[in-house]
Design a protein around this motif. Structure first.
Motif, short mmCIF file in Angstrom:
data_model
loop_
_atom_site.label_atom_id
_atom_site.label_comp_id
_atom_site.label_asym_id
_atom_site.label_seq_id
_atom_site.Cartn_x
_atom_site.Cartn_y
_atom_site.Cartn_z
N ILE A 34 0.84 -1.21 0.00
CA ILE A 34 0.00 0.00 0.00
C ILE A 34 0.87 1.25 0.00
O ILE A 34 0.59 2.22 -0.71
CB ILE A 34 -0.95 0.01 1.21
CG1 ILE A 34 -1.96 -1.14 1.11
CG2 ILE A 34 -1.69 1.34 1.31
CD1 ILE A 34 -2.85 -1.28 2.33
N TYR A 35 1.95 1.24 0.78
CA TYR A 35 2.84 2.41 0.86
C TYR A 35 3.52 2.68 -0.48
O TYR A 35 3.58 3.83 -0.94
CB TYR A 35 3.88 2.18 1.95
CG TYR A 35 4.79 3.35 2.19
CD1 TYR A 35 4.28 4.63 2.38
CD2 TYR A 35 6.18 3.18 2.23
CE1 TYR A 35 5.12 5.71 2.61
CE2 TYR A 35 7.02 4.25 2.47
CZ TYR A 35 6.49 5.52 2.65
OH TYR A 35 7.33 6.58 2.87
N ILE A 36 4.01 1.63 -1.13
CA ILE A 36 4.63 1.78 -2.45
C ILE A 36 3.61 2.30 -3.46
O ILE A 36 3.91 3.19 -4.28
CB ILE A 36 5.23 0.44 -2.93
CG1 ILE A 36 6.42 0.06 -2.04
CG2 ILE A 36 5.68 0.52 -4.38
CD1 ILE A 36 6.94 -1.35 -2.26
N PHE A 37 2.40 1.76 -3.40
CA PHE A 37 1.33 2.22 -4.30
C PHE A 37 1.01 3.70 -4.04
O PHE A 37 0.80 4.47 -4.98
CB PHE A 37 0.08 1.37 -4.11
CG PHE A 37 -1.09 1.83 -4.92
CD1 PHE A 37 -1.21 1.48 -6.26
CD2 PHE A 37 -2.08 2.63 -4.36
CE1 PHE A 37 -2.28 1.92 -7.02
CE2 PHE A 37 -3.16 3.07 -5.10
CZ PHE A 37 -3.26 2.71 -6.45
N VAL A 43 3.08 10.32 -7.07
CA VAL A 43 4.10 10.81 -8.01
C VAL A 43 3.54 10.84 -9.42
O VAL A 43 3.79 11.78 -10.19
CB VAL A 43 5.37 9.94 -7.94
CG1 VAL A 43 6.32 10.26 -9.10
CG2 VAL A 43 6.09 10.14 -6.61
N LEU A 44 2.76 9.82 -9.78
CA LEU A 44 2.12 9.78 -11.10
C LEU A 44 1.18 10.95 -11.30
O LEU A 44 1.18 11.59 -12.36
CB LEU A 44 1.37 8.46 -11.27
CG LEU A 44 0.53 8.31 -12.56
CD1 LEU A 44 1.43 8.36 -13.79
CD2 LEU A 44 -0.29 7.03 -12.52
N VAL A 45 0.36 11.25 -10.28
CA VAL A 45 -0.57 12.38 -10.36
C VAL A 45 0.19 13.68 -10.58
O VAL A 45 -0.17 14.50 -11.44
CB VAL A 45 -1.43 12.46 -9.09
CG1 VAL A 45 -2.21 13.77 -9.04
CG2 VAL A 45 -2.41 11.29 -9.03
N ILE A 46 1.26 13.90 -9.81
CA ILE A 46 2.06 15.12 -9.95
C ILE A 46 2.67 15.19 -11.36
O ILE A 46 2.66 16.25 -12.00
CB ILE A 46 3.17 15.16 -8.88
CG1 ILE A 46 2.54 15.29 -7.48
CG2 ILE A 46 4.13 16.32 -9.14
CD1 ILE A 46 3.53 15.15 -6.35
N PRO A 295 -4.87 8.99 -5.22
CA PRO A 295 -4.48 8.91 -6.64
C PRO A 295 -5.54 8.23 -7.49
O PRO A 295 -5.77 8.62 -8.64
CB PRO A 295 -3.18 8.09 -6.61
CG PRO A 295 -2.66 8.26 -5.23
CD PRO A 295 -3.86 8.35 -4.35
N ILE A 296 -6.20 7.20 -6.94
CA ILE A 296 -7.26 6.51 -7.68
C ILE A 296 -8.43 7.44 -7.92
O ILE A 296 -8.97 7.54 -9.02
CB ILE A 296 -7.72 5.26 -6.91
CG1 ILE A 296 -6.55 4.28 -6.73
CG2 ILE A 296 -8.86 4.56 -7.64
CD1 ILE A 296 -6.88 3.10 -5.85
N ILE A 297 -8.83 8.15 -6.86
CA ILE A 297 -9.98 9.05 -6.95
C ILE A 297 -9.73 10.14 -7.96
O ILE A 297 -10.60 10.47 -8.78
CB ILE A 297 -10.28 9.66 -5.56
CG1 ILE A 297 -10.79 8.56 -4.61
CG2 ILE A 297 -11.30 10.78 -5.66
CD1 ILE A 297 -10.86 8.99 -3.16
#
Length: 328
Positions: A34-37, A43-46, A295-297
Motif C-alpha cells: 500500500i505504501y509503495i502504491f 508521483v504519477l498524479v504530480i 491517486p485513484i480518486i
C-alpha cells in the motif's frame, strides 16, 4: 523532582499493534504494498499534471500540492509503522516530538487545502456569469488567478505550521518521568499526553478546541460551498451541464468525507483508554488508506486526468512500436 520544561525520558517505546496474533509478516507485506502504491500513485498524479499544460489551472495545481502533502504525510508515520512490525519499537524523545509536529502540520495543511479546493469549485460553478454548463473559463481564470491561488495555498501551509507548533511546544513543556510506552503505532498527541507525569488538562483542552475548531470550521466552509454548488446544479437544465459540473466536484467531495470524518472522530471526542484503542484503528484509515485512495480518486474519477493518462500510455506504445520497427 522534575520541572515543567524537563523530561527524564530520553526514549519512547511504540507499542504498535500488539494484538495481531502472529500476523505481523502478513500485515508488513500488505502495508508495504500500500505504501509503495501510495508513493508511486501520487508521483504519477504530480507528473501527469506537471507534464500537461492544459491542466495548469488552480483545480489541478491544488491536486499537485495535495499529492505532495500525501507523500510526506505517509512518510511521517508509515516507515516507522513498518519498523515497528520488525520489532524496532524505540523512538527518541526528540524524534517523537518531530513526528507529532510534522503529522499535525501536514494534516491541518491538507484540511485547509481541501477547503481552498472547495472555494475553487465554488468560483468555477457558482459565478453568476457562468450558469450554463460551467460557462466562460476566461472569467473564472480572472478570478482564480495565480495571486489568489498562491495566497490560498500559503494560508493553508501557515495554518498547519502554527497549529502543529502550538501542540508540539505544549507537549515539549511536559515532564515525562515514566512509563514510556506509547499506546499507538506512532507518536500522536493523545497517547503521548497519557505518559506525562503532570496534569494535561490544558493540553487536551487545546487539542480538542483548536484541532476540533479548525477541522470543523474547515468542514463547514467546505459544506457551505457545496450547498451553493448544489443550488446552482438544480438550475442547470441540461443533463450534460449537470454531469460536467458534478465531475469536477465528485473526486474532491469523496476525499473530504474520508479525511474529515476520521479526523473529527479522532480529535473532537474526549480521550479514554478505549478511545485510544479506537484511535489506533481509525488512524490507519487516514494515515494509510486515504492517501492510497487519493491517486485513484483523482485519476479514475476525473475525465481530464484519465485523458492525460491515456495520452501517455498511447505515446509510450507508439514509442515502443517505433523501436520495434527500427530493430528489423
Amino acid at each position: 523532582m522534575t520541572t515543567s520544561n524537563q523530561s527524564l525520558v530520553s526514549q519512547f517505546i511504540i507499542l504498535g499493534f500488539p494484538n495481531l496474533g502472529g500476523a505481523e509478516v502478513l500485515f508488513f507485506t500488505l502495508l508495504s504494498i500500500i505504501y509503495i502504491f501510495t508513493l508511486s500513485g501520487n508521483v504519477l498524479v504530480i507528473s501527469l499534471i506537471c507534464s500537461h499544460r492544459h491542466l495548469h489551472v488552480p483545480l489541478y495545481l491544488f491536486v499537485v500540492i495535495l499529492s505532495f502533502l500525501e507523500i510526506w504525510y505517509t512518510g511521517v508515520t508509515v516507515p516507522k509503522m513498518l519498523m515497528n512490525l520488525l520489532n524496532q519499537k524505540m523512538i527518541s524523545y526528540v524524534g517523537c516530538l518531530l513526528q507529532i509536529y510534522f503529522f499535525h502540520s501536514l494534516g491541518i495543511t491538507e484540511t485547509y487545502l481541501l477547503t481552498a479546493m472547495a472555494y475553487d469549485r465554488y468560483m468555477a460553478i457558482c459565478n453568476p456569469l457562468r450558469y450554463v454548463a460551467i460557462g466562460n473559463p476566461l472569467r473564472y481564470m480572472q478570478i482564480m488567478n495565480s495571486k489568489v491561488y498562491t495566497t490560498l495555498a500559503l494560508v493553508s501551509w501557515m495554518a498547519g505550521f502554527f497549529h502543529a507548533l502550538i501542540h508540539t511546544v505544549l507537549t515539549a513543556k511536559l515532564p515525562f518521568c515514566g512509563p514510556n510506552l506509547v499506546n499507538h503505532f506512532f507518536c500522536d498527541v493523545k497517547p503521548v499526553l497519557k505518559l506525562a507525569c503532570t496534569d494535561t488538562t490544558l493540553n487536551l483542552f487545546f487539542l480538542i478546541r483548536i484541532t476540533g475548531t479548525l477541522a470543523i470550521t474547515s468542514f463547514v466552509l467546505t459544506f457551505l460551498s457545496y450547498i451553493c454548488i448544489g443550488k446552482v446544479l438544480l438550475r442547470i437544465k441540461t443533463a450534460t451541464g449537470r454531469k460536467n459540473a458534478l465531475s469536477t466536484c465528485s473526486a474532491h467531495l469523496t476525499v473530504v468525507f474520508l479525511l474529515y470524518g476520521t479526523a473529527i472522530f479522532t480529535y473532537v471526542r474526549t480521550s479514554t483508554k478505549h478511545a485510544l484503542d479506537q484511535d489506533r484503528v481509525i488512524a490507519v484509515l487516514f494515515t494509510v488508506v486515504t492517501p492510497a485512495l487519493n491517486p485513484i480518486i483523482y485519476t479514475l474519477r476525473n475525465k481530464d486526468m484519465r485523458k492525460a493518462f491515456m495520452k501517455i500510455i498511447i505515446l509510450k506504445s507508439k514509442s515502443q512500436m517505433l523501436k520495434g520497427d527500427s530493430s528489423f
